[in-house]
Design an enzyme around this catalytic site. Structure first.
Site, short mmCIF file in Angstrom:
data_model
loop_
_atom_site.label_atom_id
_atom_site.label_comp_id
_atom_site.label_asym_id
_atom_site.label_seq_id
_atom_site.Cartn_x
_atom_site.Cartn_y
_atom_site.Cartn_z
N CYS A 85 -1.26 -28.45 -27.30
CA CYS A 85 -0.24 -29.31 -26.39
C CYS A 85 -0.68 -30.12 -25.21
O CYS A 85 -1.50 -30.92 -25.63
CB CYS A 85 0.77 -28.09 -26.07
SG CYS A 85 2.45 -28.89 -25.56
N HIS A 200 1.95 -24.87 -31.15
CA HIS A 200 1.39 -23.87 -30.56
C HIS A 200 0.95 -22.66 -31.48
O HIS A 200 1.72 -21.96 -31.65
CB HIS A 200 2.50 -23.02 -29.33
CG HIS A 200 2.48 -24.12 -28.31
ND1 HIS A 200 1.68 -23.97 -27.14
CD2 HIS A 200 3.45 -25.13 -28.11
CE1 HIS A 200 1.99 -24.88 -26.24
NE2 HIS A 200 3.08 -25.62 -26.93
N GLU A 202 -1.07 -20.16 -30.90
CA GLU A 202 -1.28 -19.04 -29.87
C GLU A 202 0.17 -18.38 -29.65
O GLU A 202 0.22 -17.28 -29.33
CB GLU A 202 -1.76 -19.33 -28.83
CG GLU A 202 -1.00 -19.71 -27.40
CD GLU A 202 -0.42 -21.41 -27.45
OE1 GLU A 202 -0.72 -21.64 -28.59
OE2 GLU A 202 -0.13 -21.84 -26.52
#
Lengths: 227, 81
Positions: A85, A200, A202
């Site tokens: 990002c 994302h 994660e």
């Protein structure tokens, strides 16, 4: 295997990244942006956020932070780097990845789950990503653009890491949330060790958080840790 | 005291790139009755004051930080007085 999460003023996905990587059994520590060394680390994460308030351009100021010289050296030595990002925007502004990220075509901040699939299947980052992956996006400037010549090279050199797709893996205009050229969601550097992406992974590590599809990106490292 | 040098740097999106903010503003102008507005492009104005920097130094600032060569163009104007 030890991972560094680079913290820059305005990073706000640093804790998500630490939580995600530690959840995968990877030893992980923060590194402050003023640091000029990454000695002792085997993996570097530039997390999402709004570094320096997105002043001037997203990632522009952060890309000139002292730690970025260390990131550049780390990458030149073949070390694996992922920018997620705002971290992707930082890597682009630092010249580690080509192209640019412009405001979403719809002029809206997008915060939802999308599907992506790996186009490159050879890099450390993408080799274990088989099926279409569900993971969140949360960005206002995610419209990937690049000059014609750059796009041609990315394609020829198999450096398009991920494209936005439908849940079944079709690359359609409807599946493209932000107007990125060729549905591009993530790209690799020439050597394939530096990855930048808007979604994302994660945040897609635990079933309780909605998806575990982000795990495959870190498979190589979690595995390295286990052995 | 030596006079400071003043520059205006205009940073604009390359014409071939879609300016989504500009498009939204154009639509708003149209809806306010300015029907003949066909295109709006939004850029940045950066004002710089410096003791000694000449135009070539400001150009270097643009190349190194102020403008992104992939997406933007810049113009430098020296302001008198």
């Amino acid at each position: 295997m030890k991972a560094a999460i680079v913290q820059i003023p305005g990073s706000n996905c640093d804790q998500d990244a630490l939580f995600g990587l530690r959840g995968l059994g990877i030893e992980t520590e923060y590194v402050w942006h003023a640091s000029d060394t990454l000695t002792g680390f085997d993996l570097v994460v530039i997390p999402g956020g709004f570094t320096y308030g997105d002043y001037l351009r997203c990632g522009a100021i952060a890309a000139r932070a002292p730690v970025m010289d260390a990131v550049r050296q780390f990458a030149e030595g073949g070390g694996p780097v992922i920018g997620i990002c705002n971290g992707f925007q930082v890597l682009i502004e630092a010249g580690l990845l080509p192209g640019a990220l412009l405001p979403n075509v719809g002029q809206r901040f997008l915060c939802r789950t999308v599907h992506i699939k790996a186009v490159n299947r050879e890099s450390l980052w993408t080799q274990a990503c088989e099926k279409p992956l569900a993971m969140p996006i949360a960005h206002n400037e995610g419209r990937y653009v690049a000059e014609e010549e750059t796009l041609k090279r990315l394609s020829q050199e198999n450096r398009i890491a991920f494209v936005y797709c439908t849940p079944t893996g079709e690359v359609t205009e409807e599946a493209n949330p932000n107007g990125s050229v060729q549905n591009i969601a993530g790209v690799l550097n020439e050597r394939g060790n530096v990855l930048g992406m808007m979604p994302h992974p994660e945040r897609a590590i635990l079933q309780e958080l909605g998806s575990t599809d982000g795990r495959c990106l870190f498979d190589a490292f979690a595995h390295a840790h286990a052995t | 005291m030596a006079a400071v040098k003043r520059y205006r740097v205009y940073v604009t999106l390359k014409p071939q790139l879609l300016d989504s903010a500009g498009r939204t503003v154009r639509d708003a102008l149209n809806s306010l009755g300015f029907d003949d507005v066909q295109n709006v492009r939004i850029g940045k104005l950066i004002e710089i004051e410096a003791q000694a920097a000449d135009r070539s130094a400001v150009e270097e600032m643009c190349r190194k930080l102020l403008a992104n060569p992939v997406t933007e163009e810049f113009e430098i104007e020296e302001v008198e007085g």
